[in-house]
Design a protein around this motif. Structure first.
Motif, short mmCIF file in Angstrom:
data_model
loop_
_atom_site.label_atom_id
_atom_site.label_comp_id
_atom_site.label_asym_id
_atom_site.label_seq_id
_atom_site.Cartn_x
_atom_site.Cartn_y
_atom_site.Cartn_z
N ALA A 1 0.83 -1.20 0.00
CA ALA A 1 0.00 0.00 0.00
C ALA A 1 0.87 1.26 0.00
O ALA A 1 0.57 2.24 -0.71
CB ALA A 1 -0.93 0.00 1.22
N GLU A 2 1.96 1.24 0.78
CA GLU A 2 2.85 2.39 0.82
C GLU A 2 3.55 2.59 -0.53
O GLU A 2 3.74 3.72 -0.98
CB GLU A 2 3.88 2.21 1.94
CG GLU A 2 3.29 2.36 3.34
CD GLU A 2 4.28 2.01 4.43
OE1 GLU A 2 4.18 2.60 5.52
OE2 GLU A 2 5.16 1.14 4.18
N LEU A 3 3.95 1.50 -1.15
CA LEU A 3 4.58 1.60 -2.47
C LEU A 3 3.60 2.21 -3.48
O LEU A 3 3.99 3.03 -4.31
CB LEU A 3 5.04 0.22 -2.94
CG LEU A 3 5.69 0.16 -4.33
CD1 LEU A 3 6.98 0.99 -4.35
CD2 LEU A 3 5.98 -1.28 -4.73
N ALA A 4 2.34 1.83 -3.39
CA ALA A 4 1.33 2.37 -4.30
C ALA A 4 1.17 3.88 -4.09
O ALA A 4 1.01 4.63 -5.07
CB ALA A 4 0.00 1.65 -4.08
N VAL A 5 1.22 4.32 -2.84
CA VAL A 5 1.12 5.76 -2.55
C VAL A 5 2.32 6.49 -3.17
O VAL A 5 2.19 7.54 -3.81
CB VAL A 5 1.06 6.00 -1.04
CG1 VAL A 5 1.20 7.50 -0.72
CG2 VAL A 5 -0.25 5.47 -0.47
N LEU A 6 3.52 5.94 -2.96
CA LEU A 6 4.74 6.56 -3.47
C LEU A 6 4.72 6.64 -5.00
O LEU A 6 5.07 7.66 -5.59
CB LEU A 6 5.96 5.76 -3.01
CG LEU A 6 7.34 6.38 -3.25
CD1 LEU A 6 7.52 7.62 -2.36
CD2 LEU A 6 8.44 5.36 -2.94
N ALA A 7 4.28 5.56 -5.63
CA ALA A 7 4.26 5.50 -7.09
C ALA A 7 3.09 6.27 -7.69
O ALA A 7 3.08 6.53 -8.90
CB ALA A 7 4.20 4.04 -7.54
N GLY A 8 2.14 6.68 -6.86
CA GLY A 8 0.96 7.36 -7.37
C GLY A 8 1.19 8.82 -7.70
O GLY A 8 0.31 9.47 -8.29
N VAL A 9 2.35 9.35 -7.32
CA VAL A 9 2.67 10.75 -7.63
C VAL A 9 3.44 10.76 -8.95
O VAL A 9 4.40 10.01 -9.13
CB VAL A 9 3.53 11.37 -6.51
CG1 VAL A 9 3.86 12.83 -6.83
CG2 VAL A 9 2.81 11.26 -5.16
N ASP A 10 3.04 11.61 -9.87
CA ASP A 10 3.71 11.62 -11.17
C ASP A 10 5.07 12.30 -11.09
O ASP A 10 5.35 13.08 -10.17
CB ASP A 10 2.82 12.33 -12.22
CG ASP A 10 2.60 13.78 -11.87
OD1 ASP A 10 3.45 14.61 -12.24
OD2 ASP A 10 1.58 14.08 -11.21
N GLY A 11 5.93 12.02 -12.05
CA GLY A 11 7.30 12.52 -12.05
C GLY A 11 7.39 14.03 -12.08
O GLY A 11 8.28 14.61 -11.44
N GLU A 12 6.50 14.69 -12.81
CA GLU A 12 6.55 16.15 -12.87
C GLU A 12 6.27 16.77 -11.50
O GLU A 12 6.88 17.79 -11.14
CB GLU A 12 5.54 16.66 -13.89
CG GLU A 12 5.92 16.38 -15.34
CD GLU A 12 4.95 17.01 -16.32
OE1 GLU A 12 4.01 17.72 -15.86
OE2 GLU A 12 5.13 16.81 -17.53
N SER A 13 5.38 16.17 -10.76
CA SER A 13 5.09 16.68 -9.41
C SER A 13 6.30 16.52 -8.50
O SER A 13 6.62 17.42 -7.72
CB SER A 13 3.88 15.95 -8.81
OG SER A 13 2.71 16.21 -9.55
N TYR A 14 6.97 15.36 -8.60
CA TYR A 14 8.18 15.16 -7.80
C TYR A 14 9.25 16.19 -8.19
O TYR A 14 9.95 16.73 -7.32
CB TYR A 14 8.73 13.75 -7.99
CG TYR A 14 8.09 12.71 -7.10
CD1 TYR A 14 8.07 12.90 -5.71
CD2 TYR A 14 7.55 11.55 -7.61
CE1 TYR A 14 7.49 11.94 -4.87
CE2 TYR A 14 6.97 10.59 -6.79
CZ TYR A 14 6.95 10.79 -5.41
OH TYR A 14 6.38 9.85 -4.59
N ALA A 15 9.40 16.45 -9.47
CA ALA A 15 10.39 17.43 -9.92
C ALA A 15 10.06 18.83 -9.39
O ALA A 15 10.96 19.58 -8.97
CB ALA A 15 10.45 17.44 -11.45
N PHE A 16 8.77 19.20 -9.40
CA PHE A 16 8.37 20.50 -8.87
C PHE A 16 8.66 20.59 -7.37
O PHE A 16 9.19 21.60 -6.88
CB PHE A 16 6.88 20.73 -9.13
CG PHE A 16 6.34 21.98 -8.51
CD1 PHE A 16 6.59 23.22 -9.08
CD2 PHE A 16 5.61 21.94 -7.32
CE1 PHE A 16 6.11 24.39 -8.50
CE2 PHE A 16 5.13 23.10 -6.74
CZ PHE A 16 5.38 24.33 -7.33
N MET A 17 8.32 19.53 -6.63
CA MET A 17 8.58 19.53 -5.19
C MET A 17 10.07 19.61 -4.90
O MET A 17 10.51 20.27 -3.95
CB MET A 17 7.96 18.28 -4.55
CG MET A 17 6.45 18.33 -4.44
SD MET A 17 5.77 16.94 -3.49
CE MET A 17 5.87 15.61 -4.70
N ALA A 18 10.88 18.93 -5.73
CA ALA A 18 12.33 18.96 -5.54
C ALA A 18 12.87 20.37 -5.74
O ALA A 18 13.73 20.85 -4.98
CB ALA A 18 13.00 17.99 -6.52
#
Length: 263
Positions: free
Chosen positions: A37-54
């Motif tokens: 379930a935790e892996l699904a949460v982590l993978a549920g965020v798209d790459g562009e969102s991760y890049a923006f947060m970074a």
């Protein structure tokens, strides 16, 4: 490890972990000990969102670092931007930047980062030592006017450094006029002193003075410390009197013991 650490790591380096999360999610799951379930949460965020947060996270961390070591960060940004960018995009910081010690720990992480030029790291430590002294409440209280009476015979009482003083040695001359851009590779010992009504002072001191100050450790009298310094004793005692007059060293505080009456 867990989901929080996994999120922090992906935000710190999305360029590495987002592709791995997509191509080999099992490896990411095993590394951070995640449930399905935790892996699904982590993978549920798209790459562009991760890049923006970074990008947002890196910008905020740079501001926080600039509080503790501002000139060092400016030097890195101007002359070594790839090193600063690598730190901001690959390092996971969990410290609270709103707390002074959180800023200190973040600065320490940067100064220990691989690829940081040695001279820049030395100057950063010099800046951080100043920040620590300026944020030390005991140092502030100790230099309040009227806190101490004059010391009549400094040579005959145990002495310690004032709480408002720090002594540190650096591998580059951090006091050079060209710092931090030009830092000669030369070992120097610097005394920092906080004053009540003046800016923090930095003095470059010689080896003999350094030994004399090291001898003021609370276990030796001024005469004993002078005898152990690499200076003629008369010269050491004269210097010691100036250090006492300048409130760089003080007498060991008298311990007051409360005696309970016996019944």
């Amino acid at each position: 490890m867990g989901l929080r650490e996994a999120f922090a790591s992906v935000i710190a380096s999305p360029g590495t972990l987002v592709p791995e999360l997509r191509d080999d999610p099992g490896a990411v799951q095993a590394r951070f000990g995640l449930s399905d379930a935790e892996l699904a949460v982590l993978a549920g965020v798209d790459g562009e969102s991760y890049a923006f947060m970074a990008e947002e996270s890196g910008a905020k961390r740079r501001i926080h670092l600039s509080v503790g070591i501002p000139r060092t960060v400016e030097e890195l940004a101007e002359h070594h931007p790839q090193v600063l960018d690598a730190f901001l995009t690959t390092t996971t910081l969990r410290e609270d930047p709103d707390e002074p010690m959180g800023i200190v720990r973040a600065c320490e992480r940067l100064l220990a980062f691989d690829g940081l030029p040695p001279g820049t790291a030395d100057f950063g430590r010099f800046e951080l030592d100043q920040y620590l002294l300026l944020n030390d409440s005991a140092a502030a209280e100790s230099c309040r006017p009227g806190r101490l009476a004059p010391l009549p015979h400094a040579d005959g009482v145990p002495l310690v450094l004032s709480p408002a003083v720090r002594v540190a040695t650096y591998g580059h001359d951090v006091t050079d006029a060209g710092a931090p851009v030009r830092l000669p590779r030369e070992e120097v010992t610097v005394l920092l002193q906080r004053a009540w009504d003046a800016p923090l002072r930095a003095y470059r001191i010689g080896a003999g003075t350094g030994l004399l100050l090291a001898g003021c450790d609370g276990t030796r009298t001024g005469r004993e410390a002078a005898r152990d310094a690499d200076l003629p004793e008369a010269e050491a005692l004269e210097l010691l009197e100036r250090l006492v007059a300048g409130d760089i060293v003080r007498a060991v505080p008298t311990l007051v013991h409360q005696v309970r009456p016996t019944v």
